[in-house]
Scaffold this motif. Sequence first.
Motif, PDB file in Angstrom:
ATOM      1  N   ILE A 229      -2.324 -25.967  20.283  1.00 35.42           N
ATOM      2  CA  ILE A 229      -1.173 -26.637  19.675  1.00 35.42           C
ATOM      3  C   ILE A 229      -0.184 -27.082  20.746  1.00 35.42           C
ATOM      4  CG2 ILE A 229       0.787 -26.348  18.112  1.00 35.42           C
ATOM      5  CD1 ILE A 229      -1.845 -26.547  16.653  1.00 35.42           C
ATOM      6  N   CYS A 230       0.018 -26.250  21.744  1.00 30.87           N
ATOM      7  CA  CYS A 230       0.956 -26.603  22.822  1.00 30.87           C
ATOM      8  C   CYS A 230       0.483 -27.830  23.581  1.00 30.87           C
ATOM      9  CB  CYS A 230       1.113 -25.432  23.785  1.00 30.87           C
ATOM     10  SG  CYS A 230       1.857 -23.988  23.028  1.00 30.87           S
ATOM     11  N   ILE A 231      -0.817 -27.932  23.799  1.00 32.83           N
ATOM     12  CA  ILE A 231      -1.365 -29.104  24.476  1.00 32.83           C
ATOM     13  C   ILE A 231      -1.186 -30.337  23.608  1.00 32.83           C
ATOM     14  CG2 ILE A 231      -3.505 -30.165  25.323  1.00 32.83           C
ATOM     15  CD1 ILE A 231      -4.380 -27.296  26.130  1.00 32.83           C
ATOM     16  N   MET A 232      -1.406 -30.195  22.289  1.00 39.66           N
ATOM     17  CA  MET A 232      -1.214 -31.315  21.368  1.00 39.66           C
ATOM     18  C   MET A 232       0.240 -31.768  21.362  1.00 39.66           C
ATOM     19  SD  MET A 232      -3.690 -30.105  18.211  1.00 39.66           S
ATOM     20  CE  MET A 232      -2.630 -30.875  17.034  1.00 39.66           C
ATOM     21  N   ILE A 233       1.162 -30.797  21.354  1.00 42.60           N
ATOM     22  CA  ILE A 233       2.595 -31.120  21.351  1.00 42.60           C
ATOM     23  C   ILE A 233       2.974 -31.849  22.634  1.00 42.60           C
ATOM     24  CG2 ILE A 233       4.892 -30.084  21.521  1.00 42.60           C
ATOM     25  CD1 ILE A 233       3.920 -27.966  19.507  1.00 42.60           C
ATOM     26  N   LYS A 234       2.494 -31.349  23.769  1.00 40.18           N
ATOM     27  CA  LYS A 234       2.808 -31.968  25.057  1.00 40.18           C
ATOM     28  C   LYS A 234       2.254 -33.383  25.126  1.00 40.18           C
ATOM     29  CE  LYS A 234       2.473 -31.179  30.005  1.00 40.18           C
ATOM     30  NZ  LYS A 234       2.033 -30.244  31.040  1.00 40.18           N
ATOM     31  N   ASP A 235       1.006 -33.578  24.708  1.00 38.92           N
ATOM     32  CA  ASP A 235       0.400 -34.912  24.730  1.00 38.92           C
ATOM     33  C   ASP A 235       1.145 -35.871  23.813  1.00 38.92           C
ATOM     34  OD1 ASP A 235      -1.470 -34.000  26.530  1.00 38.92           O
ATOM     35  OD2 ASP A 235      -3.047 -33.717  25.021  1.00 38.92           O
ATOM     36  N   GLU A 236       1.533 -35.396  22.629  1.00 35.01           N
ATOM     37  CA  GLU A 236       2.247 -36.255  21.699  1.00 35.01           C
ATOM     38  C   GLU A 236       3.633 -36.617  22.242  1.00 35.01           C
ATOM     39  OE1 GLU A 236       3.419 -36.608  17.002  1.00 35.01           O
ATOM     40  OE2 GLU A 236       2.205 -34.942  17.701  1.00 35.01           O
ATOM     41  N   TYR A 237       4.306 -35.659  22.863  1.00 40.36           N
ATOM     42  CA  TYR A 237       5.618 -35.954  23.448  1.00 40.36           C
ATOM     43  C   TYR A 237       5.489 -37.026  24.525  1.00 40.36           C
ATOM     44  CZ  TYR A 237       9.977 -35.662  25.958  1.00 40.36           C
ATOM     45  OH  TYR A 237      11.151 -36.005  26.569  1.00 40.36           O
ATOM     46  N   ILE A 238       4.511 -36.882  25.393  1.00 47.08           N
ATOM     47  CA  ILE A 238       4.323 -37.849  26.479  1.00 47.08           C
ATOM     48  C   ILE A 238       4.020 -39.227  25.896  1.00 47.08           C
ATOM     49  CG2 ILE A 238       2.783 -38.490  28.391  1.00 47.08           C
ATOM     50  CD1 ILE A 238       2.577 -35.444  28.987  1.00 47.08           C
ATOM     51  N   ARG A 239       3.161 -39.284  24.883  1.00 42.82           N
ATOM     52  CA  ARG A 239       2.806 -40.562  24.275  1.00 42.82           C
ATOM     53  C   ARG A 239       4.017 -41.218  23.617  1.00 42.82           C
ATOM     54  NH1 ARG A 239       1.598 -41.986  19.278  1.00 42.82           N
ATOM     55  NH2 ARG A 239       1.466 -39.841  18.554  1.00 42.82           N
ATOM     56  N   LEU A 240       4.771 -40.438  22.828  1.00 42.54           N
ATOM     57  CA  LEU A 240       5.942 -40.992  22.153  1.00 42.54           C
ATOM     58  C   LEU A 240       7.029 -41.398  23.141  1.00 42.54           C
ATOM     59  CD1 LEU A 240       6.237 -38.589  19.087  1.00 42.54           C
ATOM     60  CD2 LEU A 240       5.540 -40.985  19.058  1.00 42.54           C
ATOM     61  N   ASN A 241       7.205 -40.629  24.188  1.00 39.41           N
ATOM     62  CA  ASN A 241       8.215 -40.950  25.189  1.00 39.41           C
ATOM     63  C   ASN A 241       7.850 -42.240  25.922  1.00 39.41           C
ATOM     64  OD1 ASN A 241      10.658 -40.365  26.561  1.00 39.41           O
ATOM     65  ND2 ASN A 241       9.473 -39.624  28.302  1.00 39.41           N
ATOM     66  N   ASN A 242       6.576 -42.409  26.264  1.00 37.68           N
ATOM     67  CA  ASN A 242       6.150 -43.639  26.930  1.00 37.68           C
ATOM     68  C   ASN A 242       6.362 -44.850  26.028  1.00 37.68           C
ATOM     69  OD1 ASN A 242       5.429 -42.343  29.270  1.00 37.68           O
ATOM     70  ND2 ASN A 242       3.288 -42.110  28.700  1.00 37.68           N
ATOM     71  N   GLU A 243       6.060 -44.707  24.739  1.00 38.11           N
ATOM     72  CA  GLU A 243       6.269 -45.798  23.796  1.00 38.11           C
ATOM     73  C   GLU A 243       7.757 -46.138  23.670  1.00 38.11           C
ATOM     74  OE1 GLU A 243       4.385 -45.002  20.072  1.00 38.11           O
ATOM     75  OE2 GLU A 243       2.416 -44.753  21.010  1.00 38.11           O
ATOM     76  N   ALA A 244       8.600 -45.108  23.638  1.00 40.03           N
ATOM     77  CA  ALA A 244      10.044 -45.336  23.541  1.00 40.03           C
ATOM     78  C   ALA A 244      10.561 -46.056  24.784  1.00 40.03           C
ATOM     79  CB  ALA A 244      10.770 -44.005  23.350  1.00 40.03           C
ATOM     80  N   LEU A 245      10.073 -45.673  25.951  1.00 38.57           N
ATOM     81  CA  LEU A 245      10.493 -46.335  27.187  1.00 38.57           C
ATOM     82  C   LEU A 245      10.047 -47.792  27.218  1.00 38.57           C
ATOM     83  CD1 LEU A 245       9.843 -43.511  29.802  1.00 38.57           C
ATOM     84  CD2 LEU A 245      12.040 -44.284  28.907  1.00 38.57           C
ATOM     85  N   LYS A 246       8.850 -48.070  26.687  1.00 39.41           N
ATOM     86  CA  LYS A 246       8.374 -49.458  26.633  1.00 39.41           C
ATOM     87  C   LYS A 246       9.267 -50.307  25.729  1.00 39.41           C
ATOM     88  CE  LYS A 246       3.519 -48.487  27.472  1.00 39.41           C
ATOM     89  NZ  LYS A 246       2.173 -48.445  26.868  1.00 39.41           N
ATOM     90  N   VAL A 247       9.669 -49.750  24.594  1.00 42.87           N
ATOM     91  CA  VAL A 247      10.532 -50.484  23.670  1.00 42.87           C
ATOM     92  C   VAL A 247      11.891 -50.744  24.308  1.00 42.87           C
ATOM     93  CG1 VAL A 247      11.759 -50.320  21.481  1.00 42.87           C
ATOM     94  CG2 VAL A 247       9.368 -49.654  21.606  1.00 42.87           C
ATOM     95  N   ILE A 248      12.439 -49.751  24.966  1.00 46.83           N
ATOM     96  CA  ILE A 248      13.739 -49.916  25.633  1.00 46.83           C
ATOM     97  C   ILE A 248      13.636 -50.978  26.724  1.00 46.83           C
ATOM     98  CG2 ILE A 248      15.406 -48.776  27.146  1.00 46.83           C
ATOM     99  CD1 ILE A 248      14.842 -46.200  25.520  1.00 46.83           C
TER     100      ILE A 248
END
Length: 68
Positions: free
Chosen positions: A42-61
């Motif tokens: 679960i921790c690996i899933m959470i970390k991967d999802e955070y990285i993915r969402l953060n990268n998407e947010a940075l692209k939008v910004i």
Amino acid sequence: MDKNEKSKPSYNQDIIKIIQARYGYSQDYIRKSIRGDRTGIICIMIKDEYIRLNNEALKVIESQLYKL
């Protein structure tokens, strides 16, 4: 005496709230998972999802910056 001060990593609070709503874990547990203090599937899933969402947010910004 000098104090050795470590800077705390800054996490995107909006993304942490999204992950908290999705998985139901506390924000502290999510931050520790991202940092690597917790181990497990679960921790690996959470970390991967955070990285993915953060990268998407940075692209939008970044795309919004170019529009200005």
